[in-house]
Design a protein around this motif. Structure first.
Motif, PDB file in Angstrom:
ATOM      1  N   GLU A 127      31.787  49.874  37.296  1.00  0.00           N
ATOM      2  CA  GLU A 127      30.478  49.813  36.265  1.00  0.00           C
ATOM      3  C   GLU A 127      31.357  50.939  35.336  1.00  0.00           C
ATOM      4  OE1 GLU A 127      27.022  52.342  34.636  1.00  0.00           O
ATOM      5  OE2 GLU A 127      28.210  53.063  36.106  1.00  0.00           O
ATOM      6  N   GLY A 128      31.697  51.397  35.647  1.00  0.00           N
ATOM      7  CA  GLY A 128      32.189  52.114  34.803  1.00  0.00           C
ATOM      8  C   GLY A 128      33.417  52.452  33.725  1.00  0.00           C
ATOM      9  N   SER A 129      34.141  51.203  33.606  1.00  0.00           N
ATOM     10  CA  SER A 129      35.086  50.199  33.717  1.00  0.00           C
ATOM     11  C   SER A 129      34.605  49.113  32.551  1.00  0.00           C
ATOM     12  CB  SER A 129      35.841  49.510  34.601  1.00  0.00           C
ATOM     13  OG  SER A 129      35.169  48.420  35.100  1.00  0.00           O
ATOM     14  N   GLN A 130      33.490  49.048  32.797  1.00  0.00           N
ATOM     15  CA  GLN A 130      32.844  48.109  31.357  1.00  0.00           C
ATOM     16  C   GLN A 130      33.387  48.768  29.604  1.00  0.00           C
ATOM     17  OE1 GLN A 130      28.324  48.192  30.770  1.00  0.00           O
ATOM     18  NE2 GLN A 130      28.507  50.071  32.543  1.00  0.00           N
ATOM     19  N   GLY A 131      33.211  50.080  30.253  1.00  0.00           N
ATOM     20  CA  GLY A 131      33.460  50.519  28.597  1.00  0.00           C
ATOM     21  C   GLY A 131      35.190  49.974  27.693  1.00  0.00           C
TER      22      GLY A 131
ATOM     23  N   SER B 218      27.596  44.283  35.062  1.00  0.00           N
ATOM     24  CA  SER B 218      27.213  44.987  34.058  1.00  0.00           C
ATOM     25  C   SER B 218      29.341  44.633  33.362  1.00  0.00           C
ATOM     26  CB  SER B 218      27.878  47.138  34.160  1.00  0.00           C
ATOM     27  OG  SER B 218      29.020  47.281  34.724  1.00  0.00           O
ATOM     28  N   VAL B 219      29.780  44.513  34.187  1.00  0.00           N
ATOM     29  CA  VAL B 219      31.468  44.059  34.146  1.00  0.00           C
ATOM     30  C   VAL B 219      31.523  41.991  33.336  1.00  0.00           C
ATOM     31  CG1 VAL B 219      33.944  43.765  34.846  1.00  0.00           C
ATOM     32  CG2 VAL B 219      32.608  45.706  35.407  1.00  0.00           C
ATOM     33  N   MET B 220      30.679  41.336  34.438  1.00  0.00           N
ATOM     34  CA  MET B 220      30.280  40.548  33.944  1.00  0.00           C
ATOM     35  C   MET B 220      30.058  39.886  32.739  1.00  0.00           C
ATOM     36  SD  MET B 220      28.873  39.052  37.435  1.00  0.00           S
ATOM     37  CE  MET B 220      28.328  37.143  37.033  1.00  0.00           C
ATOM     38  N   TYR B 221      29.504  41.071  32.169  1.00  0.00           N
ATOM     39  CA  TYR B 221      28.273  41.058  30.894  1.00  0.00           C
ATOM     40  C   TYR B 221      29.651  41.241  30.575  1.00  0.00           C
ATOM     41  CZ  TYR B 221      25.659  42.107  26.763  1.00  0.00           C
ATOM     42  OH  TYR B 221      24.890  41.720  25.201  1.00  0.00           O
ATOM     43  N   ALA B 222      30.571  42.385  30.457  1.00  0.00           N
ATOM     44  CA  ALA B 222      31.167  42.564  29.094  1.00  0.00           C
ATOM     45  C   ALA B 222      32.160  41.678  29.015  1.00  0.00           C
ATOM     46  CB  ALA B 222      31.776  44.153  29.907  1.00  0.00           C
ATOM     47  N   GLY B 223      32.829  40.936  29.968  1.00  0.00           N
ATOM     48  CA  GLY B 223      33.736  40.655  29.826  1.00  0.00           C
ATOM     49  C   GLY B 223      33.664  39.064  29.894  1.00  0.00           C
ATOM     50  N   ARG B 224      32.696  38.620  29.584  1.00  0.00           N
ATOM     51  CA  ARG B 224      31.778  37.271  29.298  1.00  0.00           C
ATOM     52  C   ARG B 224      33.140  36.937  28.218  1.00  0.00           C
ATOM     53  NH1 ARG B 224      26.003  36.482  28.589  1.00  0.00           N
ATOM     54  NH2 ARG B 224      25.912  37.456  30.359  1.00  0.00           N
ATOM     55  N   PRO B 225      33.148  37.922  26.737  1.00  0.00           N
ATOM     56  CA  PRO B 225      33.946  37.867  25.880  1.00  0.00           C
ATOM     57  C   PRO B 225      35.230  36.724  25.590  1.00  0.00           C
ATOM     58  CG  PRO B 225      33.030  39.108  24.860  1.00  0.00           C
ATOM     59  CD  PRO B 225      32.678  38.771  26.326  1.00  0.00           C
ATOM     60  N   ILE B 226      36.245  37.668  27.294  1.00  0.00           N
ATOM     61  CA  ILE B 226      37.630  36.596  27.363  1.00  0.00           C
ATOM     62  C   ILE B 226      37.401  36.238  28.703  1.00  0.00           C
ATOM     63  CG2 ILE B 226      38.232  38.460  25.838  1.00  0.00           C
ATOM     64  CD1 ILE B 226      39.209  39.966  27.739  1.00  0.00           C
ATOM     65  N   ASP B 227      36.273  35.810  29.063  1.00  0.00           N
ATOM     66  CA  ASP B 227      36.202  34.840  30.078  1.00  0.00           C
ATOM     67  C   ASP B 227      36.745  35.233  31.057  1.00  0.00           C
ATOM     68  OD1 ASP B 227      35.686  32.446  29.297  1.00  0.00           O
ATOM     69  OD2 ASP B 227      37.795  32.022  28.565  1.00  0.00           O
ATOM     70  N   ILE B 228      36.196  37.064  31.676  1.00  0.00           N
ATOM     71  CA  ILE B 228      36.468  38.201  32.863  1.00  0.00           C
ATOM     72  C   ILE B 228      35.113  38.064  33.401  1.00  0.00           C
ATOM     73  CG2 ILE B 228      36.433  40.205  33.629  1.00  0.00           C
ATOM     74  CD1 ILE B 228      38.288  40.788  31.235  1.00  0.00           C
ATOM     75  N   GLY B 229      35.139  37.495  35.122  1.00  0.00           N
ATOM     76  CA  GLY B 229      34.013  37.206  35.570  1.00  0.00           C
ATOM     77  C   GLY B 229      34.314  37.576  37.413  1.00  0.00           C
ATOM     78  N   ALA B 230      33.008  37.177  37.765  1.00  0.00           N
ATOM     79  CA  ALA B 230      32.711  37.795  39.187  1.00  0.00           C
ATOM     80  C   ALA B 230      34.037  37.813  40.077  1.00  0.00           C
ATOM     81  CB  ALA B 230      31.240  37.032  39.711  1.00  0.00           C
ATOM     82  N   ALA B 231      34.554  36.631  40.264  1.00  0.00           N
ATOM     83  CA  ALA B 231      35.523  36.173  40.859  1.00  0.00           C
ATOM     84  C   ALA B 231      37.334  37.798  40.330  1.00  0.00           C
ATOM     85  CB  ALA B 231      36.447  34.659  39.893  1.00  0.00           C
ATOM     86  N   LEU B 232      37.655  37.456  39.296  1.00  0.00           N
ATOM     87  CA  LEU B 232      38.313  38.848  38.694  1.00  0.00           C
ATOM     88  C   LEU B 232      38.212  40.239  39.162  1.00  0.00           C
ATOM     89  CD1 LEU B 232      40.634  38.631  35.914  1.00  0.00           C
ATOM     90  CD2 LEU B 232      39.299  40.989  36.092  1.00  0.00           C
ATOM     91  N   VAL B 233      36.409  39.968  39.219  1.00  0.00           N
ATOM     92  CA  VAL B 233      36.333  41.722  39.522  1.00  0.00           C
ATOM     93  C   VAL B 233      36.639  41.944  41.152  1.00  0.00           C
ATOM     94  CG1 VAL B 233      34.779  43.193  40.188  1.00  0.00           C
ATOM     95  CG2 VAL B 233      34.910  42.027  37.480  1.00  0.00           C
ATOM     96  N   ILE B 234      36.188  40.671  41.964  1.00  0.00           N
ATOM     97  CA  ILE B 234      35.814  40.790  43.493  1.00  0.00           C
ATOM     98  C   ILE B 234      37.208  40.617  43.991  1.00  0.00           C
ATOM     99  CG2 ILE B 234      35.801  38.999  45.413  1.00  0.00           C
ATOM    100  CD1 ILE B 234      33.084  38.323  43.811  1.00  0.00           C
ATOM    101  N   ARG B 235      38.526  40.176  43.192  1.00  0.00           N
ATOM    102  CA  ARG B 235      39.725  39.478  43.420  1.00  0.00           C
ATOM    103  C   ARG B 235      40.283  41.448  43.977  1.00  0.00           C
ATOM    104  NH1 ARG B 235      40.910  35.772  40.291  1.00  0.00           N
ATOM    105  NH2 ARG B 235      42.243  36.670  39.036  1.00  0.00           N
ATOM    106  N   ALA B 236      40.070  42.232  42.276  1.00  0.00           N
ATOM    107  CA  ALA B 236      39.756  43.201  41.747  1.00  0.00           C
ATOM    108  C   ALA B 236      40.219  44.677  43.205  1.00  0.00           C
ATOM    109  CB  ALA B 236      40.893  43.994  40.500  1.00  0.00           C
TER     110      ALA B 236
END
Length: 499
Positions: free
Chosen positions: A353-357, A410-428
């Motif tokens: 959650e803290g990485s959204q910024g 929170s990250v899915m919303y922040a990353g939407r403009p450059i196509d960062i979604g749940a799959a990337l976060v779960i992989r990370a």
């Protein structure tokens, strides 16, 4: 303009060693920040033995109520200067005078509201405490743009040393006042002294000096950007403070004191590192604004590495919290240890959650960040209200659950403009999350069974080692996730060569 000052105003450019520079700056700043945290913990140990829980509760009520004030002073202009690709000395001067003026205005407003604070909580001691805390807001307005320029040039080690200097002097002053019998005034003196030292340190470190301001279209654009940033930070800070505000209204000051010291230990261990990585992450990723693919790649790598180290740290803190608190602060603070055991669980989801910024600021979308801050505030108010009837422990569980639920969205919303979604976060962070949750479960089981009768200090050491082994066995042994160790080793070797 001298060459030394001109370096602060160079245009952002992507460089081949950006990732390495960012990681190196992150490691150095986190190490210094943990030195800062050690000082904070030493202060907590000494002051907890010299002062009563009520003293901490009284000061906590004021600091929580005024926690939004530094954010208004910052006005998002620190992030605006650090993020902007191009900026001039005259424009930064304009932002400096805006911050200084806001700092003075906020101090006057807090001072004027001090009788109201004392009346609401029915305690006259809160009035002079509020008046003294207001002084720190004037001082904060004098350092904003100097810090922004240091961050813009990625001088995170220097920023950390300035903060460490302020913490050290403030700690010495507070301990001296407590030993002299000044009670809660020792806790008031600490932030005032630290703020004075930070002003001295930033002006000595950054040779730029404010001059005649310019308020052109670019400055107005930066102020609008800052308005969105401050909108998020005020909402987010209120969401972090609503627990203590509510507890202060319904429960005794000593209960607030236990909760506050539990939060202090969490803030000086897990949140301190997250706060430092926000500055590093947003500054580094801002240099990749024109390359979304590279930005996604660097974000995933940074999040994975952060989760590798901080998620198990949060798990170990949760398992050892009661013993750690008693060993550090004394037996009378055992209730704070029980609360810390719950609060530390937030660190597992807080990494995500803290990485959204990082994303919102590097993409220049502070307006979306502000929107999410409002969503976060609403969610936390609901979580605190749900837990409030069950006392401080219920509030702590409400906060942990509330933040855990909104972490991935929170990250899915922040990353939407450059196509960062749940799959990337779960992989990370997937392996690290599984490892941390399993570590907490195994550690709590060990504490309750095999180590139940062991002395606190020995139990804390044994539990910490056991938890570290469990996490490494799962993350490295089962999932074969070794890249963060390799990268960290490379950076440490680089630092040792430079030394």
């Amino acid at each position: 303009m001298s060459e030394a000052v001109a370096a602060y105003f160079e245009e952002h450019r992507e460089s081949h060693d950006l990732g390495r520079r960012a990681l190196r700056g992150g490691i150095v700043s986190i190490v210094i920040q943990y030195g800062n945290a050690v000082l904070q913990i030493v202060a907590a140990i000494v002051l907890a033995r010299l002062l009563a829980p009520e003293d901490f509760g009284l000061v906590a009520i004021v600091t929580v109520l005024t926690s939004f004030a530094p954010l208004l002073i910052d006005f998002g202009l620190l992030d605006a200067t650090a993020q902007r690709s191009r900026v001039t000395p005259a424009q930064v001067s304009g932002l400096f005078w805006v911050s200084a003026g806001i700092g003075m205005a906020v101090a006057v407003i807090v001072a004027a509201c001090s009788p109201v604070i004392a009346w609401i909580y029915d305690d006259s001691r809160l009035l002079p405490i509020s008046l003294c805390i207001a002084v720190t807001f004037v001082l904060a307005g004098l350092t904003n743009q100097h810090m922004a320029l240091l961050r813009r040039t990625m001088q995170f080690g220097r920023i950390g040393r300035i903060q460490l200097f302020g913490t050290f002097v403030g700690t010495i002053a507070a301990i001296a006042a407590a030993m002299a019998g000044y009670g809660y005034w020792a806790l008031v003196l600490r932030p005032v002294t630290s703020a004075i030292c930070v002003v001295i340190g930033t002006w000595a470190a950054c040779p730029w000096r404010p001059g005649t301001p310019v308020f052109d279209d670019e400055v107005k654009s930066m102020v609008r950007f800052g308005l969105h940033v401050v909108g998020f930070t005020v909402a987010y800070t209120l969401s972090r403070a609503v627990d203590r505000i509510a507890l202060g209204l319904l429960y005794r000051p000593d209960q607030v004191g236990y909760y506050q010291n539990a939060m202090n230990l969490y803030d000086n261990s897990i949140y301190a590192a997250l706060n430092q990585t926000h500055a590093v992450g947003s500054s580094a990723l801002s240099k990749l604004q024109a390359n979304p693919a590279a930005l996604r790649e660097k974000y995933e790598a940074a999040l994975s590495m952060l989760a590798f180290f901080l998620m198990p740290a949060a798990a170990i803190l949760s398992v050892t919290a009661e013993d750690l608190t008693v060993v550090l602060l004394g037996q009378k603070w055992q209730a704070a240890g029980a609360l810390l055991s719950i609060i530390a669980l937030r660190g597992i989801s807080h990494v995500v959650e803290g990485s959204q910024g990082w994303l919102h600021l590097s993409l220049g979308r502070a307006d979306r960040w502000q929107t999410w801050g409002i969503i976060s505030l609403v969610a936390q108010v609901g979580a605190v209200l749900a837990g409030l009837p069950f006392g401080p422990a219920g509030v702590a569980w409400g906060v942990v659950i509330g933040y855990s639920v909104i972490a991935l969205p929170s990250v899915m919303y922040a990353g939407r403009p450059i196509d960062i979604g749940a799959a990337l976060v779960i992989r990370a962070v997937g392996p690290q999350t599984i490892g941390a949750v399993a570590t907490v479960a195994a550690g709590w089981w060990l504490q309750a069974t095999l180590l139940a009768g062991v002395p606190a200090l020995l139990r804390m050491v044994l539990s910490g080692c056991f938890c570290a082994c469990v996490d490494l066995a799962i993350v490295v042994g089962v999932f074969r996730h070794v890249e963060p160790l390799r990268i960290a080793g490379t950076i440490i070797q680089d630092l040792m060569r430079k030394r």
